[in-house]
Motif scaffolding. Structure first.
Motif, short mmCIF file in Angstrom:
data_model
loop_
_atom_site.label_atom_id
_atom_site.label_comp_id
_atom_site.label_asym_id
_atom_site.label_seq_id
_atom_site.Cartn_x
_atom_site.Cartn_y
_atom_site.Cartn_z
N LEU A 1 33.41 39.87 7.43
CA LEU A 1 33.16 38.42 7.88
C LEU A 1 34.77 37.78 7.66
CD1 LEU A 1 29.94 37.19 6.59
CD2 LEU A 1 30.24 37.96 8.67
N VAL A 2 35.26 37.63 8.91
CA VAL A 2 36.62 36.97 8.84
C VAL A 2 36.55 35.27 8.82
CG1 VAL A 2 39.15 36.89 9.90
CG2 VAL A 2 37.46 38.99 10.18
N THR A 3 36.65 34.87 7.61
CA THR A 3 36.68 33.49 7.34
C THR A 3 37.70 33.13 6.68
OG1 THR A 3 35.05 33.40 5.61
CG2 THR A 3 34.17 33.42 7.55
N THR A 4 38.10 31.88 6.74
CA THR A 4 39.12 31.29 5.78
C THR A 4 38.82 29.89 5.32
OG1 THR A 4 40.20 29.98 7.66
CG2 THR A 4 40.94 32.09 7.26
N ILE A 5 39.63 29.27 4.30
CA ILE A 5 39.19 28.05 3.79
C ILE A 5 39.05 27.06 4.83
CG2 ILE A 5 40.13 26.13 2.12
CD1 ILE A 5 40.95 28.51 0.30
N LYS A 6 39.92 27.13 5.92
CA LYS A 6 40.09 26.21 7.03
C LYS A 6 38.92 26.51 8.07
CE LYS A 6 44.92 24.86 6.40
NZ LYS A 6 46.13 25.10 7.24
N ASN A 7 38.46 27.68 8.12
CA ASN A 7 37.48 28.04 9.06
C ASN A 7 36.31 28.74 8.35
OD1 ASN A 7 38.58 26.94 11.63
ND2 ASN A 7 40.18 28.75 11.22
N PRO A 8 35.47 28.11 7.45
CA PRO A 8 34.61 28.75 6.96
C PRO A 8 33.36 28.79 7.62
CG PRO A 8 34.49 26.33 6.14
CD PRO A 8 35.58 26.55 7.30
N ILE A 9 32.13 29.47 7.18
CA ILE A 9 30.84 29.42 7.72
C ILE A 9 30.23 27.95 7.79
CG2 ILE A 9 28.71 30.32 7.57
CD1 ILE A 9 29.60 33.04 6.94
N SER A 10 29.89 27.45 8.64
CA SER A 10 29.33 26.24 8.49
C SER A 10 28.01 25.88 9.05
CB SER A 10 30.56 25.04 9.30
OG SER A 10 30.48 25.52 10.58
N ILE A 11 27.37 26.89 9.62
CA ILE A 11 25.86 26.89 9.92
C ILE A 11 25.05 26.86 8.81
CG2 ILE A 11 24.16 28.31 11.15
CD1 ILE A 11 26.41 29.83 12.64
N GLN A 12 24.10 25.95 8.74
CA GLN A 12 23.23 25.63 7.69
C GLN A 12 22.54 26.67 7.17
OE1 GLN A 12 20.68 22.23 8.55
NE2 GLN A 12 22.35 20.53 8.87
N THR A 13 21.71 27.28 7.84
CA THR A 13 20.87 28.50 7.36
C THR A 13 21.51 29.79 8.04
OG1 THR A 13 19.05 27.08 6.95
CG2 THR A 13 18.75 29.20 6.86
N VAL A 14 21.90 30.76 7.12
CA VAL A 14 22.53 32.27 7.68
C VAL A 14 21.68 33.23 7.19
CG1 VAL A 14 24.66 33.40 7.85
CG2 VAL A 14 24.74 30.99 8.14
N ASN B 1 22.38 44.78 6.50
CA ASN B 1 23.32 45.16 7.81
C ASN B 1 24.28 46.00 6.75
OD1 ASN B 1 23.03 43.96 10.59
ND2 ASN B 1 22.69 42.40 9.52
N HIS B 2 25.62 46.24 7.53
CA HIS B 2 26.80 47.11 6.82
C HIS B 2 27.85 46.33 6.90
CE1 HIS B 2 23.98 50.35 7.68
NE2 HIS B 2 23.80 50.23 9.00
N LEU B 3 27.80 45.11 6.45
CA LEU B 3 28.85 44.14 6.36
C LEU B 3 29.55 44.59 5.15
CD1 LEU B 3 27.11 40.89 7.43
CD2 LEU B 3 29.07 42.06 8.75
N CYS B 4 31.08 44.40 4.94
CA CYS B 4 31.80 44.87 3.81
C CYS B 4 32.87 43.84 3.66
CB CYS B 4 32.40 46.37 3.84
SG CYS B 4 33.47 46.21 5.45
N GLY B 5 33.83 44.19 2.73
CA GLY B 5 34.90 43.35 2.35
C GLY B 5 34.58 42.12 1.30
N LYS B 6 35.20 41.33 1.34
CA LYS B 6 34.96 39.90 0.38
C LYS B 6 33.94 39.08 0.96
CE LYS B 6 38.55 37.76 -1.33
NZ LYS B 6 39.78 37.08 -1.41
N LEU B 7 33.30 38.49 0.06
CA LEU B 7 32.41 37.26 0.59
C LEU B 7 32.95 36.39 1.29
CD1 LEU B 7 30.49 36.87 -2.95
CD2 LEU B 7 29.39 38.03 -0.59
N PRO B 8 32.51 35.60 2.39
CA PRO B 8 32.84 34.67 3.23
C PRO B 8 33.11 33.34 2.49
CG PRO B 8 30.53 34.92 3.68
CD PRO B 8 30.88 35.99 2.81
N TYR B 9 33.99 32.60 3.09
CA TYR B 9 34.04 31.12 2.66
C TYR B 9 33.04 30.44 3.53
CZ TYR B 9 38.76 32.23 0.89
OH TYR B 9 39.67 32.62 -0.21
N LEU B 10 32.38 29.30 2.50
CA LEU B 10 31.44 28.41 3.22
C LEU B 10 31.93 26.98 3.15
CD1 LEU B 10 27.94 29.24 1.32
CD2 LEU B 10 29.09 30.28 3.38
N SER B 11 31.38 26.33 4.07
CA SER B 11 31.77 24.76 4.08
C SER B 11 30.50 24.31 3.29
CB SER B 11 31.53 24.12 5.31
OG SER B 11 30.07 24.05 5.85
#
Length: 311
Positions: A133-146, A151-161
């Protein structure tokens, strides 16, 4: 609204001509068949579409752009994959997106998070979505409920707003530490109430940054590889009702910081390496408890009589 009946066949052969139809709920029936671009071409007024819990297959070209602008979309249990549906990019009024169990074997494209910042609810669970999940501090996940669970997602946990309300990333392959996810310095406290990171490959110590997350009601970190002591700041979670950390490698004594979490209804510390005695305050301070699970640790001594106060 024809939902929750036993209708069968393919309704789009007749419904497809209703050009003024704006709301269509045909969820939970026995409908089946292939839905093509032509079947949807005349539904130009459609704003709400719930056809979940049927046996449809959507067959559209890679460059299809629907003639409608939909606000509410639930096609759970359709066959839509294997590719991530690119036509979603054209839907800029979406607020509710249900794409659970739709056979997607793709990664989530980077445009998705940017194009759909207005979405309030997103469910992509029970697919075969891979990658990071390619997110950054400037572009975090901002959807209220996700909900991206199973699934098979990997890597680091995403940034959240800080206005995300619920996040379910359970049963994936996220790895590394929770440090960046949890301790990213926020201007305002995080609004998150429901956090599920169970059944991943997260490791290291559970960071001691819970003071930034004061509204958490449910936290599930079970079945990861966390080590070390229980983080004291978890005791600051005054709203916490459910805490599951079983099946990790936590050590130390029964966490004294939980004295303050008087709203706790369910506590599962089983399958860890906790030791020492079970303190008497557990029965006195945690009187709302309905589920207390401490199995498979190294606790010793007497079980305190005060536990009987958990009526």
């Amino acid at each position: 609204d024809l939902s929750t009946n036993k209708f069968s066949g393919n309704p789009f052969e007749s419904l497809g001509s209703l050009s003024k139809l704006s709301v269509l709920h045909i969820n939970y029936n026995n409908f089946q068949g292939v839905v093509k671009e032509d079947d949807l071409a005349n539904l130009t007024s459609l704003k709400e579409f719930d056809a979940s819990g049927n046996n449809f297959t959507l067959k559209v070209g890679p460059h299809w752009i629907p003639n409608f602008q939909i606000i509410y979309l639930d096609v759970t249990s359709w066959q839509i994959g294997p590719n991530f549906p690119s036509w979603i990019q054209s839907q800029n009024k979406l607020q509710y997106v249900g794409l659970s169990n739709t056979g997607i074997l793709d990664s989530i494209p980077t445009w998705f998070w940017e194009a759909h910042s207005q979405v309030l609810y997103l469910n992509l669970s029970h697919n075969h979505i891979h990658g990071e999940l390619v997110t950054t501090i400037k572009n975090p996940i901002s959807i209220q409920t996700v909900d991206l669970s199973t699934n098979h997602l990997c890597g680091k946990l995403p940034y959240l707003s800080n206005d995300v309300y619920g996040l379910d990333l359970s049963t994936n392959s996220f790895s590394e530490s929770m440090q960046d996810f949890l301790c990213n310095n926020q201007d305002k406290p995080m609004q998150l109430e429901f956090l599920n990171l169970a059944s991943n490959n997260l490791s290291g110590e559970i960071p001691d940054c819970w003071i930034n997350w004061p509204f958490l009601v449910e936290v599930n970190l079970q079945s990861n590889h966390f080590v070390g002591n229980f983080p004291p700041s978890m005791g600051s979670l005054a709203e916490l009702q459910s805490l599951e950390i079983r099946n990790n490698l936590l050590s130390g004594i029964f966490p004294t910081s939980l004295k303050k979490t008087s709203q706790l209804i369910s506590l599962d510390l089983g399958e860890n390496n906790l030791s020492g005695c079970i303190p008497t305050w557990v029965g006195e301070k945690l009187s709302n408890m309905k589920i207390l699970r401490l199995r498979s640790n190294s606790f010793s001594g007497h079980i305190p009589n005060e536990i009987c106060q958990m009526s």
